[in-house]
Design a protein around this motif. Structure first.
Motif, short mmCIF file in Angstrom:
data_model
loop_
_atom_site.label_atom_id
_atom_site.label_comp_id
_atom_site.label_asym_id
_atom_site.label_seq_id
_atom_site.Cartn_x
_atom_site.Cartn_y
_atom_site.Cartn_z
N ARG A 186 -13.50 -3.40 -3.39
CA ARG A 186 -13.96 -2.31 -4.26
C ARG A 186 -12.93 -2.02 -5.35
O ARG A 186 -13.28 -1.84 -6.51
CB ARG A 186 -14.23 -1.05 -3.45
CG ARG A 186 -14.68 0.14 -4.30
CD ARG A 186 -14.91 1.38 -3.45
NE ARG A 186 -15.99 1.17 -2.48
CZ ARG A 186 -16.38 2.10 -1.61
NH1 ARG A 186 -15.76 3.27 -1.58
NH2 ARG A 186 -17.36 1.86 -0.77
N LEU A 187 -11.65 -1.98 -4.96
CA LEU A 187 -10.61 -1.72 -5.95
C LEU A 187 -10.52 -2.85 -6.96
O LEU A 187 -10.31 -2.61 -8.15
CB LEU A 187 -9.25 -1.52 -5.25
CG LEU A 187 -8.07 -1.20 -6.17
CD1 LEU A 187 -8.33 0.06 -6.97
CD2 LEU A 187 -6.78 -1.06 -5.36
N ARG A 188 -10.71 -4.09 -6.51
CA ARG A 188 -10.69 -5.22 -7.44
C ARG A 188 -11.78 -5.05 -8.50
O ARG A 188 -11.56 -5.30 -9.69
CB ARG A 188 -10.91 -6.54 -6.69
CG ARG A 188 -9.70 -7.04 -5.93
CD ARG A 188 -9.83 -8.53 -5.63
NE ARG A 188 -11.00 -8.84 -4.83
CZ ARG A 188 -11.03 -8.81 -3.49
NH1 ARG A 188 -9.93 -8.47 -2.83
NH2 ARG A 188 -12.13 -9.13 -2.84
N GLN A 214 -0.86 -1.69 -7.01
CA GLN A 214 -2.30 -1.83 -7.25
C GLN A 214 -2.73 -3.28 -7.02
O GLN A 214 -3.79 -3.53 -6.43
CB GLN A 214 -2.63 -1.41 -8.67
CG GLN A 214 -4.12 -1.34 -8.98
CD GLN A 214 -4.39 -0.92 -10.40
OE1 GLN A 214 -3.85 -1.50 -11.35
NE2 GLN A 214 -5.21 0.10 -10.58
N TYR A 215 -1.90 -4.22 -7.43
CA TYR A 215 -2.21 -5.64 -7.24
C TYR A 215 -2.27 -5.99 -5.75
O TYR A 215 -3.19 -6.68 -5.30
CB TYR A 215 -1.15 -6.48 -7.95
CG TYR A 215 -1.24 -7.97 -7.68
CD1 TYR A 215 -2.25 -8.73 -8.26
CD2 TYR A 215 -0.33 -8.59 -6.83
CE1 TYR A 215 -2.34 -10.10 -8.00
CE2 TYR A 215 -0.42 -9.95 -6.57
CZ TYR A 215 -1.42 -10.70 -7.15
OH TYR A 215 -1.51 -12.03 -6.89
N ASP A 265 -8.73 -5.27 -1.03
CA ASP A 265 -9.76 -4.24 -1.21
C ASP A 265 -10.71 -4.68 -2.32
O ASP A 265 -10.40 -4.59 -3.51
CB ASP A 265 -9.09 -2.91 -1.58
CG ASP A 265 -10.06 -1.74 -1.60
OD1 ASP A 265 -11.23 -1.96 -1.94
OD2 ASP A 265 -9.64 -0.61 -1.28
N ASP A 277 0.83 -1.20 0.00
CA ASP A 277 0.00 0.00 0.00
C ASP A 277 0.87 1.26 0.00
O ASP A 277 0.75 2.13 0.86
CB ASP A 277 -0.93 0.00 1.22
CG ASP A 277 -2.07 1.00 1.06
OD1 ASP A 277 -2.20 1.58 -0.04
OD2 ASP A 277 -2.84 1.19 2.02
N ALA A 331 -5.33 -4.39 -4.20
CA ALA A 331 -6.55 -5.03 -4.68
C ALA A 331 -6.81 -6.36 -3.99
O ALA A 331 -7.97 -6.78 -3.83
CB ALA A 331 -6.47 -5.24 -6.19
N LYS A 332 -5.76 -7.05 -3.56
CA LYS A 332 -5.95 -8.34 -2.90
C LYS A 332 -6.67 -8.19 -1.57
O LYS A 332 -7.24 -9.14 -1.05
CB LYS A 332 -4.58 -9.01 -2.68
CG LYS A 332 -3.96 -9.51 -3.97
CD LYS A 332 -2.57 -10.06 -3.75
CE LYS A 332 -2.58 -11.40 -3.07
NZ LYS A 332 -1.23 -12.01 -2.98
N GLU A 368 -13.08 -2.22 -9.50
CA GLU A 368 -12.71 -1.11 -10.38
C GLU A 368 -11.68 -1.55 -11.40
O GLU A 368 -11.73 -1.14 -12.57
CB GLU A 368 -12.18 0.06 -9.55
CG GLU A 368 -13.24 0.74 -8.69
CD GLU A 368 -12.65 1.85 -7.83
OE1 GLU A 368 -11.41 2.00 -7.84
OE2 GLU A 368 -13.42 2.55 -7.15
N ILE A 369 -10.73 -2.40 -10.98
CA ILE A 369 -9.70 -2.88 -11.90
C ILE A 369 -10.33 -3.75 -12.99
O ILE A 369 -10.00 -3.61 -14.18
CB ILE A 369 -8.62 -3.67 -11.13
CG1 ILE A 369 -7.81 -2.72 -10.23
CG2 ILE A 369 -7.69 -4.39 -12.09
CD1 ILE A 369 -6.82 -3.43 -9.34
N ARG A 370 -11.25 -4.63 -12.59
CA ARG A 370 -11.93 -5.47 -13.59
C ARG A 370 -12.71 -4.61 -14.58
O ARG A 370 -12.72 -4.87 -15.79
CB ARG A 370 -12.87 -6.44 -12.89
CG ARG A 370 -12.18 -7.53 -12.09
CD ARG A 370 -13.16 -8.63 -11.71
NE ARG A 370 -12.59 -9.55 -10.75
CZ ARG A 370 -12.82 -9.52 -9.45
NH1 ARG A 370 -13.63 -8.59 -8.95
NH2 ARG A 370 -12.26 -10.39 -8.65
#
Length: 367
Positions: free
Chosen positions: A339-341, A330-331, A337, A271, A334-335, A343-345
């Protein structure tokens, strides 16, 4: 550090960094009859702690949380049982001001705290081997994210006697470390030690780097005595063995304290988005002048970053390194979070649709 309070400046723990702010934070525990202490070394279930009674052995049974980010760490300030209690337990940790954290190598996506309440993060880099600028940038991203002031120390400077060669090496590191002091030091002949000693004399410094970077030798030079074990590096690749196996907090003779750490093979981000931005501040500054606010700096028209690369003002390697660390961070985030996962998808699907549309348009023009 603010030592304006007479009681704080004359406190037995003042050499370890005790100040007025720590005194205020500890006040509720003082009222309970507990005493302050700073963790100087951690073992399994136990820790060595500097207290007004001297260095003691304390049990950490009551401060073993499920969250690995809250475990007892070298550099922590804590409230501990008073003298006379057997055993003496660490009852609670004071809120940390800063924390140097990396991701673990496990598949559980956990952070590992290497040092707490640090003012300077000293990144040792050996001049005996080829510079790995990307690794330096990685260390600095974590250092900035920790809240400490990074400092890069190029060790074993005596192995590069040519002034011109050394100046080029320093320039390469300075380009990769905007806003960070870069020092050359030789523990062998004492070059640069006075400058580094002045830097670390105020507050707490953590010494970081790979095995073979000369951290233990540097620590001994700063301490003025052979406290840390030192072994020769391999001639084949310039790497060394882990001569330091634990994190130790040591008092420096010129003032301040030093936390020495084992050599780090893996330095995963945790992070560290703000830290990455700080390391690549010139790219973020250039990006503000891009035509599109969401410019990816790939092939967009009016991209100030690509223009700077074309003009020779920004090394292409810097942009590649920036992208790599951003993707990795970011990876990791995302693991943990959801919400972030999502957004990435969503972003992947959007880019995929754009790519598909571009291919279809290209095929239409070719027909």
């Amino acid at each position: 550090m603010n030592l304006s309070s007479p009681s704080a400046s004359s406190h037995p723990l003042a050499p370890y960094g005790w100040d007025e702010q720590w005194e205020d934070a500890f006040a509720p525990y003082a009222a309970q009859g507990l005493v302050p202490g700073r963790v100087v070394r951690v073992d399994r279930g136990l820790c060595d702690m500097a207290t007004p009674d001297g260095v003691i052995r304390a049990d950490t049974e009551y401060v073993v949380p499920r969250d690995p980010m809250k475990v007892v760490c070298t550099g922590d300030w804590a409230a501990v049982d008073p003298d006379g209690a057997r055993p003496r337990y660490v009852r609670t940790l004071l809120p940390r001001r800063t924390a140097f954290v990396r991701s673990t190598s496990s598949k559980r996506s956990e952070g590992q705290i290497l040092a707490a309440n640090v003012d300077h993060a000293v990144v040792a880099v050996s001049l005996a081997v080829e510079l790995d600028l990307a690794r330096i940038e990685r260390f600095l991203a974590l250092a900035w994210e920790s809240g400490a002031q990074p400092v890069v120390v190029l060790t074993k400077a005596d192995l590069v006697p040519d002034a011109v060669t050394r100046s080029y090496l320093m320039q390469d590191v300075e380009t990769s470390a905007p806003g960070v002091p870069v020092l050359t030091v030789s523990a062998q002949d004492g070059e640069g030690l006075d400058v580094l000693s002045a830097v670390v004399s105020g507050g707490t410094s953590v010494l970081l780097g790979q095995s073979g970077a000369g951290k233990s030798t540097l620590a001994n030079a700063l301490l003025g005595e052979d406290v840390m074990d030192v072994r020769a590096t391999r001639d084949v690749d310039g790497k060394g063995r882990h001569t330091t196996t634990t994190r130790n907090l040591l008092l420096l003779p010129g003032g301040g304290v030093l936390i020495d750490t084992p050599g780090l093979r893996g330095v995963g981000l945790w992070d560290a988005g703000t830290g990455v931005g700080q390391v690549f501040s010139e790219i973020q500054h250039l990006a503000e002048s891009c035509r599109f606010h969401d410019c990816a700096h790939e092939s967009e028209p009016g991209c100030a970053v690509l223009d700077a690369i074309e003009a020779g003002e920004l090394p292409r390697r810097r942009l590649d390194s920036y992208r790599k660390l951003l993707r990795e961070n970011q990876y990791i985030v995302a693991k943990t979070d959801a919400r972030l996962r999502a957004e990435i998808r969503k972003d992947w699907k959007r880019k995929g649709a754009l790519g598909k549309a571009a291919m279809e348009a290209k095929r239409g023009r070719l027909r």
